[in-house]
Design an enzyme around this catalytic site. Structure first.
Site, PDB file in Angstrom:
ATOM      1  N   HIS A 213       0.962   5.113   1.310  1.00 21.30           N
ATOM      2  CA  HIS A 213       0.289   6.007   2.252  1.00 21.30           C
ATOM      3  C   HIS A 213       0.953   7.379   2.186  1.00 21.30           C
ATOM      4  O   HIS A 213       2.187   7.469   2.197  1.00 21.30           O
ATOM      5  CB  HIS A 213       0.367   5.439   3.676  1.00 21.30           C
ATOM      6  CG  HIS A 213      -0.366   6.292   4.659  1.00 21.30           C
ATOM      7  ND1 HIS A 213      -1.755   6.323   4.719  1.00 21.30           N
ATOM      8  CD2 HIS A 213       0.068   7.190   5.572  1.00 21.30           C
ATOM      9  CE1 HIS A 213      -2.123   7.191   5.641  1.00 21.30           C
ATOM     10  NE2 HIS A 213      -1.041   7.727   6.170  1.00 21.30           N
TER      11      HIS A 213
ATOM     12  N   ASN B  42       0.856  -1.189   0.000  1.00 19.17           N
ATOM     13  CA  ASN B  42       0.000   0.000   0.000  1.00 19.17           C
ATOM     14  C   ASN B  42       0.888   1.233   0.000  1.00 19.17           C
ATOM     15  O   ASN B  42       1.977   1.220   0.572  1.00 19.17           O
ATOM     16  CB  ASN B  42      -0.871  -0.004   1.269  1.00 19.17           C
ATOM     17  CG  ASN B  42      -1.764   1.227   1.360  1.00 19.17           C
ATOM     18  OD1 ASN B  42      -2.463   1.581   0.410  1.00 19.17           O
ATOM     19  ND2 ASN B  42      -1.737   1.895   2.501  1.00 19.17           N
TER      20      ASN B  42
HETATM   21  C1  GAR Z   1      -2.836   8.920  -2.662  1.00 19.94           C
HETATM   22  O1  GAR Z   1      -2.313  10.065  -2.066  1.00 19.94           O
HETATM   23  C2  GAR Z   1      -2.643   7.715  -1.753  1.00 19.94           C
HETATM   24  O2  GAR Z   1      -1.433   7.729  -1.050  1.00 19.94           O
HETATM   25  C3  GAR Z   1      -3.794   7.894  -0.816  1.00 19.94           C
HETATM   26  O3  GAR Z   1      -4.868   8.317  -1.636  1.00 19.94           O
HETATM   27  C4  GAR Z   1      -4.354   9.013  -2.763  1.00 19.94           C
HETATM   28  C5  GAR Z   1      -4.892   8.355  -4.020  1.00 19.94           C
HETATM   29  O4  GAR Z   1      -4.520   9.062  -5.161  1.00 19.94           O
HETATM   30  N1  GAR Z   1      -4.072   6.687  -0.107  1.00 19.94           N
HETATM   31  C6  GAR Z   1      -4.441   6.658   1.165  1.00 19.94           C
HETATM   32  O5  GAR Z   1      -4.637   7.648   1.828  1.00 19.94           O
HETATM   33  C7  GAR Z   1      -4.613   5.264   1.758  1.00 19.94           C
HETATM   34  N2  GAR Z   1      -4.517   5.313   3.184  1.00 19.94           N
HETATM   35  P1  GAR Z   1      -4.488   8.415  -6.609  1.00 19.94           P
HETATM   36  O6  GAR Z   1      -5.852   7.735  -6.813  1.00 19.94           O
HETATM   37  O7  GAR Z   1      -4.327   9.594  -7.522  1.00 19.94           O
HETATM   38  O8  GAR Z   1      -3.360   7.440  -6.693  1.00 19.94           O
END
Ligand code: GAR
Length: 211
Positions: A113, A111
């Site tokens: 984060h 994952n």
């Molecule tokens: C990203 O910043 C990812 O790290 C975060 O959501 C965003 C998705 O962006 N994930 C979390 O917060 C999980 N805990 P994306 O769809 O443009 O990749």
């Protein structure tokens, strides 16, 4: 040469991290694995358009279509096994997977984060909220973490981290973009390549990068 690992990328939104993986594969930076399928937890998300544009199969396994998490995960597992998936990448995937699901892919789920774990992580810390909380707290440095997924939200062993200094007066939205560009989009393809190449070794909670 050993066979490429088959990767499923799980998404719930815009998919910029998915795009970073697609671009890395095209650029020859992700060579030990191939993106075999993109699975969205919601229909109509932009990540599915990115998959289509890249010629990668995209499907939706909608959480809402199942009355229980167990049934949802059963459906997810059957899609994964039908495609002989080796590695799962959660790239902006906003659902928490159960312990029994995770056990089906031991040390094969990662994952990304958007913070330096163990800061600003755990239940309720996702997406833009993470950056809002970091700004509220007043930290001067944030960053991103790629980690193995275990039964604790954001609690699995850390694979890679990158720090990003926080510019004075930046908004949460701009900080999110900055962390994506400076950290997430670089770290995620690197970590996935290391995992697919068999270069990650576990020593308890520590993850060692071997050559
Ligand atoms: C990203 O910043 C990812 O790290 C975060 O959501 C965003 C998705 O962006 N994930 C979390 O917060 C999980 N805990 P994306 O769809 O443009 O990749």
């Amino acid at each position: 040469m050993s066979e490429k690992k088959r990767i499923a990328v799980l998404v719930s939104g815009g998919g910029t991290n998915l795009q970073a993986l697609i671009d890395a594969e095209k650029a020859g930076k992700l060579t030990s694995g191939e993106i075999a399928v993109v699975i969205a937890s919601k229909p109509g998300v932009f990540a599915l358009e990115r998959a289509a544009k890249a010629g990668v199969e995209g499907i939706c396994v909608e959480r809402k279509a199942f009355s229980s998490k167990e049934d949802f995960e059963k459906a997810l597992l059957s899609e994964l096994s039908a495609r002989k998936i080796d590695v799962l990448v959660l790239a902006g995937f906003m659902l928490v997977l159960s312990e029994s699901f995770i056990k089906s892919f031991p040390d094969r789920i990662v994952n990304v984060h958007p913070a330096l774990i163990p800061s600003f992580c755990g239940d309720g810390f996702y997406g833009l909220h993470v950056h809002e909380r970091a700004l509220e707290y007043g930290v001067k440095v944030t960053g991103a973490t790629v980690h193995f997924v275990n039964e604790i939200t954001d609690g699995g062993a850390i694979i890679l981290q990158k720090a990003v200094p926080i510019p004075e007066g930046i908004s949460a939205e701009n900080l999110q973009q900055l962390v994506m560009k400076e950290a997430e989009h670089i770290l995620l393809p690197q970590a996935v390549e290391l995992l697919c190449a068999g270069k990650l070794k576990r020593d308890g909670r520590r993850v060692l990068i071997t050559e």
